[in-house]
Write a protein that holds these residues in place. Structure first.
Motif, PDB file in Angstrom:
ATOM      1  N   THR A 102       0.856  -1.188   0.000  1.00 59.93           N
ATOM      2  CA  THR A 102       0.000   0.000   0.000  1.00 59.93           C
ATOM      3  C   THR A 102       0.896   1.244   0.000  1.00 59.93           C
ATOM      4  N   GLU A 103       0.277   2.403  -0.134  1.00 57.45           N
ATOM      5  CA  GLU A 103       1.056   3.650  -0.108  1.00 57.45           C
ATOM      6  C   GLU A 103       1.777   3.810   1.227  1.00 57.45           C
ATOM      7  N   ASP A 104       1.082   3.470   2.324  1.00 59.87           N
ATOM      8  CA  ASP A 104       1.714   3.560   3.645  1.00 59.87           C
ATOM      9  C   ASP A 104       2.896   2.598   3.758  1.00 59.87           C
ATOM     10  N   GLU A 105       2.701   1.361   3.285  1.00 56.46           N
ATOM     11  CA  GLU A 105       3.765   0.357   3.371  1.00 56.46           C
ATOM     12  C   GLU A 105       4.989   0.759   2.552  1.00 56.46           C
ATOM     13  N   GLN A 106       4.760   1.480   1.473  1.00 53.88           N
ATOM     14  CA  GLN A 106       5.885   1.921   0.642  1.00 53.88           C
ATOM     15  C   GLN A 106       6.780   2.925   1.361  1.00 53.88           C
ATOM     16  N   THR A 107       6.243   3.574   2.410  1.00 55.43           N
ATOM     17  CA  THR A 107       7.040   4.546   3.171  1.00 55.43           C
ATOM     18  C   THR A 107       7.748   3.884   4.361  1.00 55.43           C
ATOM     19  N   GLN A 108       7.454   2.611   4.621  1.00 54.60           N
ATOM     20  CA  GLN A 108       8.013   1.913   5.785  1.00 54.60           C
ATOM     21  C   GLN A 108       9.297   1.166   5.419  1.00 54.60           C
ATOM     22  N   TRP A 109       9.975   0.694   6.457  1.00 48.94           N
ATOM     23  CA  TRP A 109      11.111  -0.208   6.279  1.00 48.94           C
ATOM     24  C   TRP A 109      10.632  -1.401   5.458  1.00 48.94           C
ATOM     25  N   TYR A 110      11.383  -1.814   4.462  1.00 47.61           N
ATOM     26  CA  TYR A 110      10.907  -2.831   3.520  1.00 47.61           C
ATOM     27  C   TYR A 110      10.412  -4.097   4.217  1.00 47.61           C
ATOM     28  N   PHE A 111      11.137  -4.558   5.223  1.00 52.08           N
ATOM     29  CA  PHE A 111      10.804  -5.833   5.866  1.00 52.08           C
ATOM     30  C   PHE A 111       9.600  -5.733   6.805  1.00 52.08           C
TER      31      PHE A 111
END
Length: 262
Positions: A102-111
């Protein structure tokens, strides 16, 4: 071509309900294939009993287990996972096949989105594709930058070491098929209206990008040899062989109590 000769054991197999069903389920009739399939079903049942023992042990001992399946599109990852889990207690396992971030997940640490799925005590998790998307699928299809790819390759061995040092048991299986077999399976999917949904834009380009996938796959294995947890590579052109081999590897890798009553 040498003719298939029925043994007494083969005749007994074919005279069972399963044997007759195996003969009649395919046209033209093929006795050799029917015998082979019934033997496979018997072997699979024994392995599934052992998987229940493994799961019972994990529940009793509060073990946490992660089993990841990787491989090319149409390599049989999902089928192998279904055969492994179909007799297990669904309350204590999960099958994870994450969609695109998701857009939020794309801003997080990959793992991070994978860590969010990690098992609690007594639970077994099967990943149908895992964080290794970034090692092969993403760079091949331009879904990540070269810098993101390089960072992943530098971090992944340490990441998995952290997983195992925290007490989680991690099993890594790679299903390997030939280019010809992949093309055949794609054709079967396209011709089956019940399987059309399986074909994605990424799948459509898999044959065209075969050599590029091979290059990145080789780099993934080379990176693992630098100190990562080893892969079990399984030849998956024959689905029944691959499923049995995958389950056997899981049972050999995890030191469960083989004498446990179930």
């Amino acid at each position: 071509m040498e003719k298939f000769k029925l043994t007494e054991e083969d005749v007994e197999i074919l005279n069972t309900n399963k044997g007759l069903k195996a003969i009649l389920s395919n046209e033209p009739f093929n006795l050799e294939r029917a015998v082979r399939y019934v033997k496979y079903e018997k072997k699979l049942k024994k392995l599934q009993i052992e998987l229940i023992r493994l799961q019972t042990w994990a529940i009793n001992e509060n073990e946490r287990v992660i089993i990841i399946f990787e491989g090319r599109d149409a390599a049989g990852k999902g089928g192998a996972i279904r055969r492994a889990t179909e007799r297990m207690n669904p309350r204590h396992l999960r099958i994870i096949a994450l969609p695109k971030p998701t857009e939020d997940e794309q801003t997080q640490w990959y793992f991070q989105r994978y860590v969010n799925q990690f098992p609690k005590a007594g639970e077994i998790i099967f990943f149908d594709r895992s964080w290794y998307n970034r090692a092969v699928v993403e760079p091949v299809n331009g879904f990540c930058t070269h810098e993101e790819y390089e960072i992943f390759m530098k971090q992944v061995n340490d990441f998995e070491r952290m997983i195992t040092e925290s007490g989680i048991r991690l099993v890594k299986i790679y299903m390997s098929i030939s280019k010809k077999e992949q093309a055949k399976r794609f054709e079967d999917i396209k011709n089956d209206p019940l399987k059309h949904w399986k074909m994605t834009p990424v799948d459509e380009r898999a044959q065209e990008l075969w050599d590029t996938y091979t290059d990145y796959k080789s780099k993934m294995f080379e990176n693992t040899e630098l100190g990562g947890l080893p892969w079990k590579v399984i030849r998956a052109n024959k689905k029944t062989f691959a499923r049995v081999a995958a389950i056997n590897h899981i049972l050999k890798t995890i030191p469960y109590d083989k004498k446990l009553e179930i």
